[in-house]
Motif scaffolding. Sequence first.
Motif, mmCIF file in Angstrom:
data_model
loop_
_atom_site.group_PDB
_atom_site.id
_atom_site.type_symbol
_atom_site.label_atom_id
_atom_site.label_comp_id
_atom_site.label_asym_id
_atom_site.label_seq_id
_atom_site.Cartn_x
_atom_site.Cartn_y
_atom_site.Cartn_z
ATOM 1 N N UNK A 50 -7.562 -10.172 1.480
ATOM 2 C CA UNK A 50 -7.177 -10.667 2.804
ATOM 3 C C UNK A 50 -6.124 -11.760 2.697
ATOM 4 N N UNK A 51 -6.356 -12.727 1.831
ATOM 5 C CA UNK A 51 -5.435 -13.856 1.699
ATOM 6 C C UNK A 51 -4.104 -13.450 1.080
ATOM 7 N N UNK A 52 -4.134 -12.475 0.201
ATOM 8 C CA UNK A 52 -2.938 -12.005 -0.500
ATOM 9 C C UNK A 52 -1.919 -11.374 0.448
ATOM 10 N N UNK A 53 -2.394 -10.782 1.514
ATOM 11 C CA UNK A 53 -1.531 -10.129 2.525
ATOM 12 C C UNK A 53 -0.516 -9.190 1.870
ATOM 13 N N UNK A 54 -1.047 -8.360 0.970
ATOM 14 C CA UNK A 54 -0.259 -7.330 0.287
ATOM 15 C C UNK A 54 0.919 -7.918 -0.481
ATOM 16 N N UNK A 55 0.693 -9.088 -1.040
ATOM 17 C CA UNK A 55 1.699 -9.693 -1.903
ATOM 18 C C UNK A 55 2.668 -10.625 -1.213
ATOM 19 N N UNK A 56 2.562 -10.758 0.088
ATOM 20 C CA UNK A 56 3.516 -11.605 0.814
ATOM 21 C C UNK A 56 3.104 -13.070 0.833
ATOM 22 N N UNK A 57 1.939 -13.387 0.277
ATOM 23 C CA UNK A 57 1.530 -14.777 0.081
ATOM 24 C C UNK A 57 1.395 -14.993 -1.424
ATOM 25 N N UNK A 58 2.109 -16.001 -1.953
ATOM 26 C CA UNK A 58 2.051 -16.194 -3.393
ATOM 27 C C UNK A 58 0.681 -16.718 -3.783
ATOM 28 N N UNK A 59 0.303 -16.441 -5.018
ATOM 29 C CA UNK A 59 -1.079 -16.637 -5.434
ATOM 30 C C UNK A 59 -1.497 -18.093 -5.579
ATOM 31 N N UNK A 60 -0.552 -19.033 -5.670
ATOM 32 C CA UNK A 60 -0.973 -20.436 -5.697
ATOM 33 C C UNK A 60 -1.726 -20.786 -4.419
ATOM 34 N N UNK A 61 -1.198 -20.324 -3.288
ATOM 35 C CA UNK A 61 -1.858 -20.582 -2.003
ATOM 36 C C UNK A 61 -3.165 -19.804 -1.875
ATOM 37 N N UNK A 71 23.941 7.353 -7.632
ATOM 38 C CA UNK A 71 22.977 6.344 -8.082
ATOM 39 C C UNK A 71 21.772 6.290 -7.152
ATOM 40 N N UNK A 72 20.617 6.050 -7.740
ATOM 41 C CA UNK A 72 19.385 5.846 -6.977
ATOM 42 C C UNK A 72 18.817 4.484 -7.351
ATOM 43 N N UNK A 73 18.567 3.665 -6.328
ATOM 44 C CA UNK A 73 17.979 2.349 -6.544
ATOM 45 C C UNK A 73 16.599 2.303 -5.913
ATOM 46 N N UNK A 74 15.708 1.544 -6.529
ATOM 47 C CA UNK A 74 14.308 1.525 -6.116
ATOM 48 C C UNK A 74 13.806 0.106 -5.892
ATOM 49 N N UNK A 75 12.881 -0.016 -4.960
ATOM 50 C CA UNK A 75 11.981 -1.153 -4.868
ATOM 51 C C UNK A 75 10.895 -0.928 -5.925
ATOM 52 N N UNK A 76 10.119 -1.974 -6.219
ATOM 53 C CA UNK A 76 9.028 -1.834 -7.195
ATOM 54 C C UNK A 76 7.662 -1.734 -6.518
ATOM 55 N N UNK A 77 7.208 -2.832 -5.931
ATOM 56 C CA UNK A 77 5.849 -2.880 -5.369
ATOM 57 C C UNK A 77 5.717 -1.996 -4.141
ATOM 58 N N UNK A 78 4.759 -1.088 -4.186
ATOM 59 C CA UNK A 78 4.541 -0.186 -3.066
ATOM 60 C C UNK A 78 5.412 1.045 -3.107
ATOM 61 N N UNK A 79 6.300 1.108 -4.101
ATOM 62 C CA UNK A 79 7.219 2.248 -4.229
ATOM 63 C C UNK A 79 7.011 2.961 -5.554
ATOM 64 N N UNK A 93 -1.506 -1.820 -4.110
ATOM 65 C CA UNK A 93 -2.853 -1.934 -3.552
ATOM 66 C C UNK A 93 -3.908 -1.594 -4.604
ATOM 67 N N UNK A 94 -3.697 -0.494 -5.311
ATOM 68 C CA UNK A 94 -4.648 -0.086 -6.348
ATOM 69 C C UNK A 94 -4.645 -1.073 -7.514
ATOM 70 N N UNK A 95 -3.469 -1.600 -7.846
ATOM 71 C CA UNK A 95 -3.355 -2.547 -8.948
ATOM 72 C C UNK A 95 -4.086 -3.846 -8.638
ATOM 73 N N UNK A 96 -3.919 -4.346 -7.421
ATOM 74 C CA UNK A 96 -4.597 -5.581 -7.021
ATOM 75 C C UNK A 96 -6.104 -5.387 -7.015
ATOM 76 N N UNK A 97 -6.556 -4.256 -6.500
ATOM 77 C CA UNK A 97 -7.985 -3.972 -6.471
ATOM 78 C C UNK A 97 -8.562 -3.974 -7.889
#
Length: 221
Positions: free
Chosen positions: A49-60, A4-12, A17-21
């Motif tokens: 900058x504020x998004x911090x590569x997805x580690x800050x949720x967008x409400x903030x 079995x192969x398991x994956x992360x989604x974002x960044x994998x 980065x390209x999607x957010x841009x």
Amino acid sequence: MIKAALFDLDGTLLNRDASVQLFIEQQYERLKAVLGCIPKEQYITRFIQLDKRGYVWKDRVYQQLVEEFHLVHITWEALLQDYLNEFKYSCVPFPNLISMLEQLKRDQLILGMITNGYGQFQMGNIKALAIEQYFDVILVSEWAGMKKPNPQLFLNAIENLNVLPHECVFIGDHPENDVKAAQHVGMKGIWKKDKQWDDVEADALVEDLLEIPIIINSFSQ
């Protein structure tokens, strides 16, 4: 033998980065009537900058943007809703995503995904990439009630796939949340290289997704 192969989604699998841009450029144009008082590049740069590569949720993120730019004709809630509704249309896959998944299926591997994030939002992105059908198990942290690097999340995925930890590989871009967390429960950890980190200790490193079937095959020899 690897089963079995398991994956992360974002960044994998998803080039976040390209999607957010792409998304933030399109959001600015879509809402130019209320955002046009801000220079476009300034809005894009500050969001990233504020998004911090997805580690800050967008409400903030949007609360901060509304405050900093003194926006009065749109609320942060409306900006957040636009993000939730529209981001999936900006999803950019890493090159060779479908080819890699097709090859793993030809190799008769069981596939799973473990991703942190909000359930409906992440599923929308997965469907936008047209990859949902390749995966036998998809665990999203919100719906699972826990998030990576919690080992139980990995163990739940393994149990759902009906395999043992040493029969699995996990591929992700985060050294701690993905690679070490997977290794901690007895899986092989493959690092999808990311410029943010150096000298990551993993069982293998990949830059191109097409390397993954070759690496998995080498583990089984």
